[in-house]
Design an enzyme around this catalytic site. Sequence first.
Site, PDB file in Angstrom:
ATOM      1  N   HIS A  57      -8.166   4.811   6.774  1.00  0.00           N
ATOM      2  CA  HIS A  57      -7.298   3.563   7.012  1.00  0.00           C
ATOM      3  C   HIS A  57      -7.312   3.275   8.621  1.00  0.00           C
ATOM      4  CE1 HIS A  57      -3.748   1.345   5.637  1.00  0.00           C
ATOM      5  NE2 HIS A  57      -3.270   1.665   6.775  1.00  0.00           N
ATOM      6  N   HIS A  85      -6.635  -5.145   4.623  1.00  0.00           N
ATOM      7  CA  HIS A  85      -6.298  -6.010   3.373  1.00  0.00           C
ATOM      8  C   HIS A  85      -7.105  -7.107   3.013  1.00  0.00           C
ATOM      9  CE1 HIS A  85      -1.468  -5.117   3.519  1.00  0.00           C
ATOM     10  NE2 HIS A  85      -2.222  -3.893   3.967  1.00  0.00           N
ATOM     11  N   ASN A  90      -0.791   3.911   8.378  1.00  0.00           N
ATOM     12  CA  ASN A  90       0.025   3.964   9.685  1.00  0.00           C
ATOM     13  C   ASN A  90       1.466   3.524   9.310  1.00  0.00           C
ATOM     14  OD1 ASN A  90      -1.240   1.361   9.148  1.00  0.00           O
ATOM     15  ND2 ASN A  90      -0.199   0.649  10.920  1.00  0.00           N
ATOM     16  N   HIS A  91       1.738   3.115   8.180  1.00  0.00           N
ATOM     17  CA  HIS A  91       3.308   2.765   7.661  1.00  0.00           C
ATOM     18  C   HIS A  91       4.031   3.581   6.662  1.00  0.00           C
ATOM     19  CE1 HIS A  91       1.860  -1.737   8.527  1.00  0.00           C
ATOM     20  NE2 HIS A  91       2.206  -1.061   9.677  1.00  0.00           N
ATOM     21  N   GLU A  96       0.537   2.571   1.183  1.00  0.00           N
ATOM     22  CA  GLU A  96       1.240   2.557   2.404  1.00  0.00           C
ATOM     23  C   GLU A  96       2.239   1.548   2.598  1.00  0.00           C
ATOM     24  OE1 GLU A  96       0.415   2.188   5.914  1.00  0.00           O
ATOM     25  OE2 GLU A  96      -0.845   0.359   5.523  1.00  0.00           O
ATOM     26  N   ASN A  97       1.967   0.225   1.754  1.00  0.00           N
ATOM     27  CA  ASN A  97       2.798  -0.866   2.095  1.00  0.00           C
ATOM     28  C   ASN A  97       3.450  -1.214   0.976  1.00  0.00           C
ATOM     29  OD1 ASN A  97       2.294  -1.845   5.041  1.00  0.00           O
ATOM     30  ND2 ASN A  97       0.254  -2.092   4.183  1.00  0.00           N
ATOM     31  N   HIS A 135      -6.645  -0.845   5.036  1.00  0.00           N
ATOM     32  CA  HIS A 135      -5.668  -1.409   6.184  1.00  0.00           C
ATOM     33  C   HIS A 135      -5.801  -2.854   6.510  1.00  0.00           C
ATOM     34  CE1 HIS A 135      -3.427  -1.248   9.967  1.00  0.00           C
ATOM     35  NE2 HIS A 135      -4.300  -1.617  10.713  1.00  0.00           N
TER      36      HIS A 135
END
Length: 262
Positions: free
Chosen positions: A154, A181, A72-73, A44-45, A179
């Site tokens: 997440h 990290h 969420n990203h 997602e990132n 999420h």
Amino acid sequence: MQNNSLVVLTLGDVAGQSALDYVCSKLRKLKLLYGADVVIVNGENASKSGGLDGEDAKRLLNSGADVVTGGNHTLRGRRISDAMDEFPEIIRPLNYQSACPGKGHVVITVKNGIKLLVLNVAGQVYMDPADSPFACTERLLNSVEYNVAIADFHGEATSEKAAFARHFDGRINFTFGTHTHVQTADETYLPKGSGFITDLGMCGPVDSILGTDPQVVINRMVNREFSPFTKATGDIKICGAAVTIGLDTGYVTVIKRIQFKE
């Protein structure tokens, strides 16, 4: 790799373009190293856009990932909806509104004809608005045919992730968190045979704060200097877990945390 078990390699949030390049270059080696039958990567990132671009998601699939999960990203990424339409193995949180592009789950056929359900949910605590991850997962499990299920939760709150894993113990074989990290050292074998880890950690720069240039974060906290976040550079470390699931029982027999750097 044993014929009566399924080995699933799960990798945490890919943080930035340099991490994406590194993960793509190492995925097939890691698959061989851990004898994995299936590879699931949270992307997602991964992209410069701050989310997951469509081309980068496809790069992960072409490099050896079987499923790319999100968070969420994810939907910030360029052309991600087109990639999701083309490749159902690219998923986003299940409990986002139905109007959102893509889907929150996929069923793929793996060794011995096993139907593997991979689902992705987002937390509600300290996160963007989303429907209940419990309710939407219950509906999903009652509506799809599967033999083994893996969930990427997440979320921010450790308690919410743990509650989800325990609530679906025996129905979702392995739940891993993403999420934050930060890899947690709490791999757990649950009473009904499922496995759980609160967070896989990230695939990203070692000299960073959650993948971000440390000085930018320090300046924000010390001087209230709100410079744009920039990704850190330098050596990359891949974090995740390799999980062995017995096909006769559905029980998780091994959870091996991974921190890989060379």
